[in-house]
Design an enzyme around this catalytic site. Structure first.
Site, PDB file in Angstrom:
ATOM      1  N   CYS A  56     -21.178  99.279  75.938  1.00  0.00           N
ATOM      2  CA  CYS A  56     -21.023 100.491  75.131  1.00  0.00           C
ATOM      3  C   CYS A  56     -22.368 101.105  74.777  1.00  0.00           C
ATOM      4  CB  CYS A  56     -20.230 100.190  73.861  1.00  0.00           C
ATOM      5  SG  CYS A  56     -20.983  98.928  72.804  1.00  0.00           S
ATOM      6  N   ASN A  57     -23.424 100.300  74.813  1.00  0.00           N
ATOM      7  CA  ASN A  57     -24.744 100.796  74.425  1.00  0.00           C
ATOM      8  C   ASN A  57     -25.659 101.123  75.584  1.00  0.00           C
ATOM      9  OD1 ASN A  57     -24.244 100.618  71.689  1.00  0.00           O
ATOM     10  ND2 ASN A  57     -24.900  98.498  71.566  1.00  0.00           N
ATOM     11  N   ARG A  58     -25.311 100.709  76.817  1.00  0.00           N
ATOM     12  CA  ARG A  58     -26.237 100.905  77.925  1.00  0.00           C
ATOM     13  C   ARG A  58     -25.533 100.828  79.273  1.00  0.00           C
ATOM     14  NH1 ARG A  58     -30.413  98.085  76.987  1.00  0.00           N
ATOM     15  NH2 ARG A  58     -29.725  97.394  74.940  1.00  0.00           N
TER      16      ARG A  58
END
Length: 439
Positions: A56-58
């Site tokens: 979700c972050n990268r």
């Protein structure tokens, strides 16, 4: 062969752009195959190694390939996301060699996460590596990179306090919900999805003993399995619009490529709730909840990016451990770079071994002929030894003889270090002619 990483994360790209480059585990193998096909026309050496890490972050693409393949790889990644290469470059980072290794080690150790020290990323990296390996895209270079990153992450976890008292997205969500609702024991909580993040969130909320917990998942069987752990109700995803109004807290994290909860459904739910507030957390990338929902007056919607200030606040308390972790990481980087440099000499070593094998075969064949003619054994052995040494020294002596005076001293030192053992000889390190010139 070079190692490089192309990526975008929560610090370089907004959520909706990251959503364009989000891959499920099932998508990784065919996506990597597409990359291989894209790079074939540009390759002058064996096929590139590659792995994709998508959370979700990268989203990050790691490659072991010739440096000239970086640009084609970037253009391919931009095409996958449906944007131009220049637009992606504005939000992406491109790292090579030691910088790529350092980044991979920091990601695995939780130092590059929105939640400092969070442990989930290590499991996600391992899963991504398994996918790359299963589809034949993981060679010896990336295997070394990732295995070393896992080892470094383990040392960071055991030797520092980087992960102590970490506040995860799930814990931060509970904290926010507690600020909105006076008593979480009176709330009804719905979890959409049944993955690792939802499981973690359910664990945190269940500890507050809410009045009701429900799990909605596309696959009912998987939803039931998670629901049983918490004494919760399992429901079908298709029932979500009709039952949304029942829940005070809604957390969603699925792999859907389109939003599952739309503005209209939330508006109807609010009307049925008589404007009682709803607390919603969308941890999915791409989004599970339409962003317009945040504009509704009685809805408190948070995304993964919205939670960053809360989790960073907790991270600042652990900054003292970061310096210690960075030392461990730097040691690992230097070790990997040394290994990578050594890999660069492998073709030369193989060529040397092939050349000496040819010389040995030639001299042995000649010795066999001499023995067959009845030559003296000692004389044959002496001729074999002389033949081998002359072949091995010929190129070196030629270089010494033709070297310019300015280069000869350094070349002499190199030859002495390679060929001479024991005490330094009193005479010259190479043969001289009658005028004292090198032969």
């Amino acid at each position: 062969m070079s190692v490089f990483a192309l990526g975008l994360n929560h610090t370089t790209a907004p959520l909706d752009l990251r959503g364009r480059f989000a891959f499920t585990l099932e998508q990784i193998a065919p996506t990597l195959q597409g990359l291989r096909e894209r790079l074939v026309p540009f390759g002058r050496s064996p096929a590139a190694e590659a792995a994709i890490i998508s959370t979700c972050n990268r989203t990050e693409l790691y490659c072991a390939a010739e440096p000239h393949l970086m640009r084609p790889a970037l253009e391919w990644l931009a095409g996958v996301g449906g944007i131009g290469a220049d637009a992606l470059t504005h939000h992406a980072y491109v790292l090579q060699g030691s910088e790529a290794a350092r980044h991979a080690f920091r990601v695995a150790s939780g130092l590059d996460s929105m939640v400092l020290g969070e442990p989930q990323i290590l499991g996600q990296m391992k899963q991504a590596v398994r996918e790359a390996d299963a589809c034949g895209m993981l060679g010896s270079t990336l295997h070394q990179l990732f295995q070393r990153s896992f080892a470094v992450a383990k040392e960071v976890r055991t030797s520092t306090e980087i992960g102590a008292h970490s506040i995860s997205m799930a814990a931060a969500s509970v904290r926010l919900a507690s600020q909105l609702f006076e008593d979480l024991r009176e709330t009804q909580v719905l979890f959409v999805g049944a993955g690792e993040m939802i499981e973690l969130a359910a664990t945190h909320f269940a500890a507050r003993s809410p009045a009701k917990i429900a799990v909605a998942n596309r696959t009912l069987e998987r939803g039931e399995k998670l629901a049983m752990r918490f004494g919760a109700e399992a429901m079908r995803l298709s029932d979500l619009p009709a039952r949304l109004h029942e829940f005070d807290v809604i957390m969603s994290c699925t792999a859907s490529s389109l939003p599952l909860i739309g503005l209209g459904a939330v508006e109807r739910a609010l009307k049925a709730r008589r404007r009682r507030p709803m607390f919603m957390v969308d941890l999915a990338v791409p989004r599970d909840i339409e962003p317009e929902v945040a504009q509704l007056g009685d809805v408190y919607l948070y995304t993964v990016d919205d939670l960053s200030e809360i989790v960073q606040g907790a991270g600042e308390k652990r900054q003292a451990a970061v310096a210690q972790a960075e030392v461990i990481i730097e040691t690992g980087v230097q070790s990997f770079v040394h290994w990578l440099d050594q890999r660069g000499t492998v073709p030369l070593i193989r060529a040397l071994q092939a050349q000496t094998d040819d010389w040995r075969s030639t001299e042995i064949a000649r010795a066999h002929k001499l023995l067959a003619r009845g030559e003296n054994v000692d004389a044959v052995l002496d001729a074999l030894a002389r033949g081998l040494t002359q072949k091995m020294l010929h190129g070196t002596l030629t270089e010494l003889g033709s070297a310019a005076p300015a280069q000869r001293e350094q070349l002499s030192e190199t030859v002495s270090r390679l060929f001479l053992r024991g005490p330094e000889p009193r005479g010259a390190a190479f043969p001289l002619d009658e005028n004292g010139e090198a032969l």
